[in-house]
Design a protein around this motif. Structure first.
Motif, PDB file in Angstrom:
ATOM      1  N   TYR A  62      -6.769  -0.890   3.947  1.00  0.00           N
ATOM      2  CA  TYR A  62      -5.750  -2.060   3.682  1.00  0.00           C
ATOM      3  C   TYR A  62      -5.950  -2.694   2.648  1.00  0.00           C
ATOM      4  O   TYR A  62      -7.085  -3.151   2.060  1.00  0.00           O
ATOM      5  CB  TYR A  62      -5.518  -2.729   5.077  1.00  0.00           C
ATOM      6  CG  TYR A  62      -4.966  -2.164   6.040  1.00  0.00           C
ATOM      7  CD1 TYR A  62      -3.676  -1.837   6.227  1.00  0.00           C
ATOM      8  CD2 TYR A  62      -5.525  -1.422   7.232  1.00  0.00           C
ATOM      9  CE1 TYR A  62      -2.927  -1.308   7.180  1.00  0.00           C
ATOM     10  CE2 TYR A  62      -5.007  -0.785   8.084  1.00  0.00           C
ATOM     11  CZ  TYR A  62      -3.475  -0.625   8.387  1.00  0.00           C
ATOM     12  OH  TYR A  62      -3.109  -0.201   9.252  1.00  0.00           O
ATOM     13  N   SER A 102       1.351   0.683   5.458  1.00  0.00           N
ATOM     14  CA  SER A 102       0.586   2.020   5.074  1.00  0.00           C
ATOM     15  C   SER A 102       1.731   2.571   4.092  1.00  0.00           C
ATOM     16  O   SER A 102       2.890   2.523   4.036  1.00  0.00           O
ATOM     17  CB  SER A 102       0.324   3.116   5.753  1.00  0.00           C
ATOM     18  OG  SER A 102      -0.761   2.441   6.742  1.00  0.00           O
ATOM     19  N   ARG A 137      -0.402  -6.693  12.555  1.00  0.00           N
ATOM     20  CA  ARG A 137       0.320  -5.514  11.919  1.00  0.00           C
ATOM     21  C   ARG A 137       1.291  -4.758  12.686  1.00  0.00           C
ATOM     22  O   ARG A 137       2.451  -4.340  12.096  1.00  0.00           O
ATOM     23  CB  ARG A 137      -0.561  -4.512  11.322  1.00  0.00           C
ATOM     24  CG  ARG A 137      -1.571  -5.359   9.908  1.00  0.00           C
ATOM     25  CD  ARG A 137      -2.270  -4.052   9.533  1.00  0.00           C
ATOM     26  NE  ARG A 137      -3.350  -4.556   8.431  1.00  0.00           N
ATOM     27  CZ  ARG A 137      -4.543  -4.422   8.557  1.00  0.00           C
ATOM     28  NH1 ARG A 137      -5.169  -4.051   9.814  1.00  0.00           N
ATOM     29  NH2 ARG A 137      -5.425  -5.272   7.776  1.00  0.00           N
ATOM     30  N   GLY A 142      -3.314   1.241   3.384  1.00  0.00           N
ATOM     31  CA  GLY A 142      -3.002   1.444   4.800  1.00  0.00           C
ATOM     32  C   GLY A 142      -4.111   2.268   5.412  1.00  0.00           C
ATOM     33  O   GLY A 142      -5.048   2.401   5.124  1.00  0.00           O
TER      34      GLY A 142
END
Length: 384
Positions: free
Chosen positions: A255, A196, A330, A217
């Protein structure tokens, strides 16, 4: 969370001292062990005979029995919020029922190569200052400027001693495998998830709209009320929408590799604006902006599931394996490859502690017959 920690929360619960987040964590832990006819369920229904600390011994007894019944699969997870990973697979899943459960599963040993480099995420970020210089933030390190200070786990911006005449921006970038907390100079709190980036002023101009940008993000915002800042509005921008905030808490998921932007309101009121539409949200509502056609829709959602990442867990409810592995990739900074593409659409639910070992997660998925086998090579997981 282990049993001792759960007991402490239980004591706080019966004394009405638990926060909403603590109740949710306790509930996730206990519900992983117990069926519908249990002490915890009675407690939530308000039956007087269970409002005693002695009730804990009965709950703990049920947990111990459940552990023995479920076997080794659940024992490694006691130190986490939930006692099981990805449990409660949907019985209606045709793929699971017919292709896995009713078939003989080959007893294979997963291939694992150098798995030590796969570790859970931690507090880390890169701070880009107004002059373009970058500072690595993380556990064990400290950093301080005239306006901000960091202990390696968070960064706090101070209220300006003098009213700023111009807006100067900093960027906070969270890599895969990271998370970080920032408190802005107006008192607004922001929790940032993996992968992010947030753009924000070092100081806000008193009386003017407070603008920040979630470049990409996921972030959870607890916004300082405009009444504390001469009525100045607070707005959050990203590439697909603008959010006007009215003193509130909400989560934005935007995202780069996803085609939808989700905004979930927890408390207060916000207005979501796109170039062609706008919608006022009330608590428990989530807006969904389709990035491709800019279409805006709103639905009621389970708040706990949407913001659980902020509280140290991932809660999945009837999510496809593809989506779940994207979250895991992630957080653990890994790549995931599906050899059998049909696996991507299997739906199930469960709770995952963010500190868990990647092999525990994959082993549980295999034991539950969701996958036949897996392979770990460096930072790539191959599911078969």
């Amino acid at each position: 969370m282990n049993i001792k920690q759960a007991k402490k929360l239980f004591t706080k619960y019966i004394n009405d001292e638990c926060s909403i987040e603590e109740i949710q964590l306790l509930e996730a832990f206990l519900d992983s062990y117990q069926d519908k006819n249990n002490i915890w369920t009675e407690l939530k229904m308000g039956k007087e005979n269970v409002f005693k600390i002695e009730s804990w011994s009965r709950i703990e007894s049920q947990i111990n029995k459940a552990q023995k019944k479920k076997g080794n699969l659940f024992r490694p997870y006691l130190k986490y919020v939930a006692a099981a990973v990805l449990i409660g697979i949907l019985a209606t899943s045709y793929f699971i029922r017919d292709k896995f459960v009713n078939n003989d599963i080959e007893n294979t040993t997963p291939t694992i190569v150098n798995t030590n480099i796969i570790v859970p995420g931690t507090d880390k970020a890169t701070l880009t200052l107004e002059d373009g210089s970058q500072v690595a933030l993380g556990k064990g390190s400290s950093f301080q400027t005239q306006n901000a200070s960091s202990n390696g786990e968070e960064i706090i911006y101070e209220v300006a001693k003098q009213n700023a005449k111009e807006v100067v921006y900093n960027y906070l970038t969270i890599p895969r495998g990271g998370q970080f907390f920032v408190k802005l100079s107006d008192g607004t709190k922001v929790w940032l998830n993996s992968e992010s980036q947030l753009k924000f002023p070092v100081s806000f101009i008193d009386g003017e709209t407070r603008n920040v940008e979630l470049v990409y993000g996921e972030a959870y915002f607890d916004v300082s009320s405009s009444s504390e800042h001469k009525g100045s509005k607070f707005k959050v921008f990203n590439q697909s929408q603008e959010i006007e905030v009215f003193g509130t808490e909400f989560n934005i998921k935007a995202y780069k590799d996803e085609t939808n932007v989700y905004t979930t309101l927890v408390e207060g009121k916000i207005e979501v604006n796109t170039s062609i539409d706008k919608q006022l949200l009330v608590p428990n509502q989530q807006s969904n902006v389709d990035v491709i056609n800019n279409k805006l829709s709103v639905a009621v959602v389970d708040i706990n599931t949407e913001i659980s990442w902020k509280n140290g867990v991932f809660i999945f409810k009837e999510k496809p394996l593809k989506n779940i592995m994207k979250v895991i990739s992630r957080w653990y900074d890994i790549d995931v490859v599906f050899v059998n593409k049909e696996l991507e659409d299997i739906r199930f639910k469960g709770v995952l502690g963010k500190d868990q070992n990647i092999e525990e997660i994959l082993s549980a998925i295999k034991t539950l017959s969701i996958i036949k086998d897996y392979k770990i090579k460096d930072k790539t997981i191959i599911l078969k």
